[in-house]
Design an enzyme around this catalytic site. Structure first.
Site, mmCIF file in Angstrom:
data_model
loop_
_atom_site.group_PDB
_atom_site.id
_atom_site.type_symbol
_atom_site.label_atom_id
_atom_site.label_comp_id
_atom_site.label_asym_id
_atom_site.label_seq_id
_atom_site.Cartn_x
_atom_site.Cartn_y
_atom_site.Cartn_z
ATOM 1 N N LYS A 10 0.856 -1.188 0.000
ATOM 2 C CA LYS A 10 0.000 0.000 0.000
ATOM 3 C C LYS A 10 0.889 1.233 0.000
ATOM 4 O O LYS A 10 2.062 1.200 0.381
ATOM 5 C CB LYS A 10 -0.930 0.025 1.221
ATOM 6 C CG LYS A 10 -0.244 0.027 2.591
ATOM 7 C CD LYS A 10 0.248 1.373 3.092
ATOM 8 C CE LYS A 10 0.870 1.270 4.481
ATOM 9 N NZ LYS A 10 1.629 2.501 4.854
ATOM 10 N N ASP A 141 -3.068 -1.029 10.496
ATOM 11 C CA ASP A 141 -3.190 -1.037 9.033
ATOM 12 C C ASP A 141 -3.832 -2.308 8.488
ATOM 13 O O ASP A 141 -4.141 -2.379 7.293
ATOM 14 C CB ASP A 141 -1.814 -0.876 8.372
ATOM 15 C CG ASP A 141 -1.259 0.529 8.495
ATOM 16 O OD1 ASP A 141 -1.995 1.413 8.982
ATOM 17 O OD2 ASP A 141 -0.097 0.743 8.120
#
EC number: 2.7.1.148
Length: 283
Positions: A10, A141
């Site tokens: 990401k 996350d």
């Protein structure tokens, strides 16, 4: 039978620190987007109830590895609610491409892929909300990787709103250092009071990362890579680093710059995608 599952990287397209809670955690506003690049996790089911990671990570104890912790957490949760067949286990291996301490979410992505994949393979039937809740106990996350859509995140990163930012091409560069997250968050000069703004406002502003000034100050390698990339395109830090990225409209533009990179720069080109490769593989 062995199955393979994507575990994508990401980027934090922007990251702003908006405060610090009494428990020490920082509140933030950030924009997550996935890359069509990452690790690959292979899983082979066992019938003896054991979890084995066949590709251990140097310096990380087996039971401390997020992959093993995620598998055991799902096993415990599903068994407690009668949703796990007796003897369910797995051999897990990983083809690791994402650097540790790079700000690309590698460990969190690995944990999320294991949760999603084993929920499918063991036929546990946990909902996406349940998996995301489990993921949050492993790391802030993890939920965005579990849910699999680009998102605007608030709180400590757990309050997610799906968004669809432009899917650009990125040159992602690793400076050759690993930055432990606490090194950035404990720095007294870290901006901690950036005003909160709506996602609509933020998307109209120039993107930046509050952690970047600290990473550049403390790690000359990060400063050197960013200084070089900024000569070619808008560039910034992802997460708390150490990786940095430059954005381009086309793949060819990104690759042309990578071809000119100095020998000390390690990088790759990937496309930003709003649907995670993990979830695309399950469609």
């Amino acid at each position: 039978m062995r199955t393979q599952w994507p575990s994508p990287a990401k980027l934090n397209l922007f990251l702003y620190i908006t405060g610090q809670r009494a428990d020490g955690y920082h509140t933030l506003q950030t924009l997550f987007q996935f890359l069509d690049y990452g690790d690959t996790i292979s899983i082979e089911l066992r019938d003896d109830g054991d979890i084995r990671l066949l590709t251990p990570v140097e310096g990380v104890e087996h039971e401390d590895n997020l992959i093993v912790r995620a598998a055991r957490l799902l096993m415990k949760t599903a068994a407690a609610s009668g949703r796990l067949l007796a003897g369910s286990g797995a051999n897990i291996s990983i083809d690791k491409r994402l650097p540790m301490g790079g700000g690309l979410g590698g460990g969190s992505s690995n944990a999320a892929t294991v949760l999603v994949a084993l929920n499918n393979l063991w036929q546990c039937g946990l909902s996406m909300d349940e998996l995301a809740e489990l993921g949050l106990t492993l790391g802030a996350d993890v939920p965005v990787f579990v849910r699999g859509h680009a998102a605007f995140a608030e709180g400590v990163g757990e309050i997610l709103t799906p968004v669809d930012p432009p899917e650009k091409w990125y040159l992602v560069a690793h400076p050759g250092v690993s930055i432990p997250t606490p090194v950035i968050f404990k720095d007294p000069e870290l901006p901690r009071n950036t005003p909160k703004r709506s996602i609509e406002t933020l998307l109209k502003c120039e993107f930046s990362n509050d952690c970047e000034v600290i990473a550049r100050k403390r790690f000359r390698e990060v400063d050197a890579v960013l200084s070089w990339l900024l000569e070619y395109a808008p560039s910034r830090l992802t997460g708390t680093g150490a990786c940095v990225f430059a954005e381009f409209d086309t793949e060819s533009e990104a690759r042309q710059v990578l071809e000119q990179a100095p020998e000390w720069l390690n990088g790759f080109v990937a496309k930003g995608v709003n649907l995670s490769p993990l979830h695309r593989a399950m469609l």
